[in-house]
Design an enzyme around this catalytic site. Structure first.
Site, PDB file in Angstrom:
ATOM      1  N   SER A 266      -7.006 -16.967 -54.861  1.00  0.00           N
ATOM      2  CA  SER A 266      -5.958 -17.942 -55.198  1.00  0.00           C
ATOM      3  C   SER A 266      -5.943 -18.278 -56.681  1.00  0.00           C
ATOM      4  O   SER A 266      -7.001 -18.366 -57.309  1.00  0.00           O
ATOM      5  CB  SER A 266      -6.198 -19.227 -54.407  1.00  0.00           C
ATOM      6  OG  SER A 266      -5.349 -20.247 -54.868  1.00  0.00           O
TER       7      SER A 266
ATOM      8  N   GLN B 281      -3.617 -13.939 -56.439  1.00  0.00           N
ATOM      9  CA  GLN B 281      -2.440 -14.618 -55.871  1.00  0.00           C
ATOM     10  C   GLN B 281      -1.884 -15.634 -56.868  1.00  0.00           C
ATOM     11  O   GLN B 281      -2.639 -16.368 -57.501  1.00  0.00           O
ATOM     12  CB  GLN B 281      -2.827 -15.315 -54.564  1.00  0.00           C
ATOM     13  CG  GLN B 281      -1.712 -16.131 -53.933  1.00  0.00           C
ATOM     14  CD  GLN B 281      -1.760 -17.598 -54.312  1.00  0.00           C
ATOM     15  OE1 GLN B 281      -2.849 -18.159 -54.450  1.00  0.00           O
ATOM     16  NE2 GLN B 281      -0.615 -18.230 -54.513  1.00  0.00           N
TER      17      GLN B 281
ATOM     18  N   TYR C  66       1.284 -18.618 -57.509  1.00  0.00           N
ATOM     19  CA  TYR C  66       2.477 -19.380 -57.160  1.00  0.00           C
ATOM     20  C   TYR C  66       3.459 -19.219 -58.319  1.00  0.00           C
ATOM     21  O   TYR C  66       3.104 -18.721 -59.395  1.00  0.00           O
ATOM     22  CB  TYR C  66       2.128 -20.861 -56.965  1.00  0.00           C
ATOM     23  CG  TYR C  66       1.278 -21.135 -55.744  1.00  0.00           C
ATOM     24  CD1 TYR C  66       1.727 -20.785 -54.476  1.00  0.00           C
ATOM     25  CD2 TYR C  66       0.041 -21.767 -55.840  1.00  0.00           C
ATOM     26  CE1 TYR C  66       0.967 -21.061 -53.342  1.00  0.00           C
ATOM     27  CE2 TYR C  66      -0.720 -22.045 -54.724  1.00  0.00           C
ATOM     28  CZ  TYR C  66      -0.251 -21.689 -53.484  1.00  0.00           C
ATOM     29  OH  TYR C  66      -1.002 -21.954 -52.373  1.00  0.00           O
TER      30      TYR C  66
ATOM     31  N   THR D 198       2.970 -16.000 -53.713  1.00  0.00           N
ATOM     32  CA  THR D 198       3.198 -16.921 -52.594  1.00  0.00           C
ATOM     33  C   THR D 198       4.297 -17.890 -53.019  1.00  0.00           C
ATOM     34  O   THR D 198       4.095 -18.714 -53.912  1.00  0.00           O
ATOM     35  CB  THR D 198       1.903 -17.695 -52.260  1.00  0.00           C
ATOM     36  OG1 THR D 198       0.855 -16.757 -52.027  1.00  0.00           O
ATOM     37  CG2 THR D 198       2.084 -18.564 -51.015  1.00  0.00           C
TER      38      THR D 198
ATOM     39  N   ARG E  79       1.579 -36.185 -43.899  1.00  0.00           N
ATOM     40  CA  ARG E  79       0.773 -35.638 -42.801  1.00  0.00           C
ATOM     41  C   ARG E  79       0.433 -36.769 -41.848  1.00  0.00           C
ATOM     42  O   ARG E  79      -0.134 -37.787 -42.263  1.00  0.00           O
ATOM     43  CB  ARG E  79      -0.519 -35.046 -43.354  1.00  0.00           C
ATOM     44  CG  ARG E  79      -0.254 -33.759 -44.088  1.00  0.00           C
ATOM     45  CD  ARG E  79      -1.378 -33.460 -45.035  1.00  0.00           C
ATOM     46  NE  ARG E  79      -1.333 -32.071 -45.425  1.00  0.00           N
ATOM     47  CZ  ARG E  79      -2.037 -31.579 -46.424  1.00  0.00           C
ATOM     48  NH1 ARG E  79      -2.821 -32.338 -47.122  1.00  0.00           N
ATOM     49  NH2 ARG E  79      -1.945 -30.317 -46.720  1.00  0.00           N
TER      50      ARG E  79
ATOM     51  N   LYS F 110       4.185 -13.137 -50.131  1.00  0.00           N
ATOM     52  CA  LYS F 110       3.566 -13.847 -49.000  1.00  0.00           C
ATOM     53  C   LYS F 110       4.391 -15.080 -48.643  1.00  0.00           C
ATOM     54  O   LYS F 110       4.851 -15.789 -49.533  1.00  0.00           O
ATOM     55  CB  LYS F 110       2.141 -14.255 -49.393  1.00  0.00           C
ATOM     56  CG  LYS F 110       1.403 -15.094 -48.362  1.00  0.00           C
ATOM     57  CD  LYS F 110      -0.068 -15.214 -48.743  1.00  0.00           C
ATOM     58  CE  LYS F 110      -0.838 -16.143 -47.841  1.00  0.00           C
ATOM     59  NZ  LYS F 110      -0.598 -17.558 -48.090  1.00  0.00           N
TER      60      LYS F 110
ATOM     61  N   HIS G  56       2.110 -20.237 -44.080  1.00  0.00           N
ATOM     62  CA  HIS G  56       1.094 -20.870 -44.929  1.00  0.00           C
ATOM     63  C   HIS G  56       0.053 -21.607 -44.064  1.00  0.00           C
ATOM     64  O   HIS G  56      -0.386 -22.707 -44.389  1.00  0.00           O
ATOM     65  CB  HIS G  56       1.758 -21.837 -45.911  1.00  0.00           C
ATOM     66  CG  HIS G  56       1.066 -21.910 -47.247  1.00  0.00           C
ATOM     67  ND1 HIS G  56       1.587 -21.387 -48.399  1.00  0.00           N
ATOM     68  CD2 HIS G  56      -0.120 -22.458 -47.612  1.00  0.00           C
ATOM     69  CE1 HIS G  56       0.772 -21.613 -49.412  1.00  0.00           C
ATOM     70  NE2 HIS G  56      -0.274 -22.258 -48.951  1.00  0.00           N
TER      71      HIS G  56
ATOM     72  N   ASP H  97      -0.284 -13.549 -41.500  1.00  0.00           N
ATOM     73  CA  ASP H  97      -1.420 -14.467 -41.485  1.00  0.00           C
ATOM     74  C   ASP H  97      -1.010 -15.758 -40.818  1.00  0.00           C
ATOM     75  O   ASP H  97       0.142 -16.146 -40.836  1.00  0.00           O
ATOM     76  CB  ASP H  97      -1.946 -14.714 -42.906  1.00  0.00           C
ATOM     77  CG  ASP H  97      -0.957 -15.451 -43.797  1.00  0.00           C
ATOM     78  OD1 ASP H  97      -0.884 -16.687 -43.710  1.00  0.00           O
ATOM     79  OD2 ASP H  97      -0.247 -14.778 -44.577  1.00  0.00           O
TER      80      ASP H  97
ATOM     81  N   GLY I  38      -3.426 -18.345 -37.864  1.00  0.00           N
ATOM     82  CA  GLY I  38      -3.939 -18.531 -36.503  1.00  0.00           C
ATOM     83  C   GLY I  38      -4.875 -17.452 -36.000  1.00  0.00           C
ATOM     84  O   GLY I  38      -5.283 -17.516 -34.838  1.00  0.00           O
TER      85      GLY I  38
HETATM   86  C1  LIG Z   1      -7.495 -24.995 -47.355  1.00  0.00           C
HETATM   87  C2  LIG Z   1      -6.427 -23.967 -47.549  1.00  0.00           C
HETATM   88  C3  LIG Z   1      -6.014 -23.630 -48.835  1.00  0.00           C
HETATM   89  C4  LIG Z   1      -5.019 -22.657 -49.024  1.00  0.00           C
HETATM   90  N1  LIG Z   1      -4.672 -22.301 -50.300  1.00  0.00           N
HETATM   91  C5  LIG Z   1      -3.796 -21.283 -50.477  1.00  0.00           C
HETATM   92  C6  LIG Z   1      -3.519 -20.803 -51.798  1.00  0.00           C
HETATM   93  O1  LIG Z   1      -4.048 -21.300 -52.776  1.00  0.00           O
HETATM   94  N2  LIG Z   1      -2.647 -19.777 -51.913  1.00  0.00           N
HETATM   95  C7  LIG Z   1      -2.035 -19.188 -50.826  1.00  0.00           C
HETATM   96  O2  LIG Z   1      -1.247 -18.241 -50.991  1.00  0.00           O
HETATM   97  N3  LIG Z   1      -2.287 -19.630 -49.588  1.00  0.00           N
HETATM   98  C8  LIG Z   1      -3.158 -20.639 -49.389  1.00  0.00           C
HETATM   99  N4  LIG Z   1      -3.447 -21.042 -48.112  1.00  0.00           N
HETATM  100  C9  LIG Z   1      -2.837 -20.330 -46.977  1.00  0.00           C
HETATM  101  C10 LIG Z   1      -3.677 -19.126 -46.563  1.00  0.00           C
HETATM  102  O3  LIG Z   1      -3.641 -18.102 -47.525  1.00  0.00           O
HETATM  103  C11 LIG Z   1      -3.166 -18.533 -45.243  1.00  0.00           C
HETATM  104  O4  LIG Z   1      -1.772 -18.332 -45.334  1.00  0.00           O
HETATM  105  C12 LIG Z   1      -3.488 -19.421 -44.044  1.00  0.00           C
HETATM  106  O5  LIG Z   1      -4.722 -20.063 -44.190  1.00  0.00           O
HETATM  107  C13 LIG Z   1      -3.484 -18.571 -42.784  1.00  0.00           C
HETATM  108  O6  LIG Z   1      -3.703 -19.337 -41.655  1.00  0.00           O
HETATM  109  P1  LIG Z   1      -5.156 -19.502 -40.970  1.00  0.00           P
HETATM  110  O7  LIG Z   1      -5.897 -20.475 -41.807  1.00  0.00           O
HETATM  111  O8  LIG Z   1      -4.833 -20.020 -39.622  1.00  0.00           O
HETATM  112  O9  LIG Z   1      -5.805 -18.143 -40.962  1.00  0.00           O
HETATM  113  C14 LIG Z   1      -4.420 -22.030 -47.897  1.00  0.00           C
HETATM  114  C15 LIG Z   1      -4.842 -22.365 -46.605  1.00  0.00           C
HETATM  115  C16 LIG Z   1      -5.828 -23.319 -46.426  1.00  0.00           C
HETATM  116  C17 LIG Z   1      -6.269 -23.634 -45.016  1.00  0.00           C
END
Ligand SMILES: Cc1cc2nc3c(=O)[nH]c(=O)nc-3n(C[C@H](O)[C@H](O)[C@H](O)COP(=O)(O)O)c2cc1C
Length: 422
Positions: A115, A135, A137, A163, A172, A274, A298, A333, A335
């Protein structure tokens, strides 16, 4: 004679759920809360996992094959098992953070998504030898983005993941965790009641402090501006970086083309988009020249009410395969917690899956070895499913291998055939 339970202190875990439970016990509540986080009422984060449970498998009793292969070529790299590390920011679950994750990815021969909000620099991560996809943003001016892409390329990144799905959904229902601006004495005193009972987590960071004299850092080193003498300047704090991102105007498809072309000129390695949910967006991405697409909401952290990623995979994968003659890889991605989830995603058309929380729990539970443990749990589960389905390779997986309830897929934004012209 007292018989010791031999498993009591065994750091190995047999499932991602066990790793999650260890992470819950080990981490301070705000840190654990940040990991399980889903936005708003948590509909999407819940559906990401629930949807996998709706899909069934139909195993054979005889005729299973003695040798099974999981090797997959995705984004130009052959990986031993179709599970990739998804980029996640602020890995305060362990002092080694992304470096431990990257070492695990290298040890298991998979791709490390890093990230731009990571707590470790791209240079430290690529030094592990992991195949690293950086990755980004859409944040900052174009010149700034070019500087960050150039730095990632010079550090050895072998792909870029853009992303672009984030919609700054803040509310939330479970209450967002507190993230201090800086880990200074003031923040430590305020957070002390929440961390005081978490001995092992504190001890690990104490070790780091003794070795380096540094407290955990809530900065984004990969977003550091260039300094006056050609070296890098001070990295922004997490909130400083977030502010830049929030105040950057959202990208257009022309911006995506620009980003893809710019990365191509700098590095010549794959560009992955993504966060795609809709078929029309996926087709625009193909037109924009991407090498890969991740179907993703995400991890349920974004616009709540977006269907589970696995429900959107088949419509997107089929449309992209037709539009790109199979040249653009679709991954997903969200779950993924077990090997059978991986198998289900591949059967519906994904080339590979990315995991987020699963490896973060492994990292929290047991550092690098915990991440390797998670990758092994998943690949063990893939192997069992292949065996049960009497297949010799993940490449053979098709929808026919699953029990798919009516109405499972969610085909979003399907263009009218005439309008689409495809
Ligand atoms: C704590 C946390 C931080 C995340 N930070 C980023 C990030 O910096 N960049 C990004 O593209 N996705 C980020 N994501 C999303 C993950 O890349 C991914 O899409 C997601 O965790 C997939 O779902 P899962 O946790 O159920 O496997 C983050 C997810 C979590 C849980």
């Amino acid at each position: 004679m007292k018989i010791e339970n031999p498993w009591k202190q065994n750091p190995w875990f047999e499932s991602v759920a066990v790793a999650q439970e260890r992470a819950r016990k080990r981490l301070p509540q705000p840190v654990y809360g940040a990991l399980v986080a889903g936005s708003e009422r948590g509909q999407s984060v819940t559906d990401n996992q629930a949807a996998f449970a709706e899909l069934g498998l139909a195993p054979h009793v005889v005729g299973q094959l003695p040798e099974r292969s999981q090797a997959t070529t995705v984004f130009g790299h052959t990986i031993g098992s179709p599970v990739i590390i998804s980029p996640t920011g602020v890995q305060a679950v362990h002092p080694d953070g992304e470096v431990a994750v990257a070492r695990a990815a290298a040890a298991r021969g998979t791709i490390m998504g890093l990230s731009n909000f990571a707590s470790k620099s791209v240079e430290e991560v690529t030094a592990t030898g992991a195949t690293t996809f950086f990755q980004m943003y859409w944040t900052g001016e174009r010149d700034t983005m070019v500087q960050r892409m150039t730095r990632a390329h010079e550090a050895g990144a072998q792909g870029l993941i853009a992303t672009l799905d984030w919609s700054f959904s803040m509310g939330r229902d479970w209450g967002s965790p507190e993230i201090p601006e800086k880990v200074d004495l003031k923040a430590m005193v305020r957070l002390a009641p929440k961390v005081a009972t978490k001995g092992r987590w504190l001890w690990q960071f104490g070790q780091q402090f003794r070795q380096t004299g540094k407290l955990p850092d809530l900065t984004a080193p990969n977003l550091a501006p260039p300094g006056p003498d050609g070296r890098l300047g001070e990295p922004p704090t997490f909130f400083g970086a977030y502010y830049e991102w929030m105040t950057t105007p959202p990208p257009s498809w022309e911006d995506v083309v620009w980003m893809r072309e710019t990365w191509g000129q700098i590095s010549g390695t794959p560009f992955v988009l993504k966060g795609v949910c809709r078929v029309d967006d996926a087709l625009r991405a193909v037109d924009a020249g991407v090498a890969g697409i991740s179907v993703s909401n995400h991890g349920g952290n974004n616009l709540d009410g977006t269907p589970a990623a696995i429900r959107m995979v088949r419509p997107v994968a089929e449309a992209v395969a037709r539009a790109s003659a199979g040249q653009v890889d679709v991954v997903m991605d969200g779950g993924v917690r077990r090997g059978s989830d991986v198998v289900k995603a591949l059967a519906l058309g994904a080339k590979a899956v990315l995991i987020g929380r699963a490896y973060l729990w492994g990292l929290a539970a047991n550092g690098q070895a915990g991440v390797e443990n998670v990758l092994d749990v998943l690949s063990g589960g893939v192997d069992s499913a292949l065996r049960g389905l009497a297949l010799s390779s993940t490449a053979e997986l098709r929808p026919e291998h699953l029990l798919i309830p009516d109405g499972f897929d969610r085909a979003l934004g399907v263009p009218e055939p005439a309008a689409a012209g495809r």
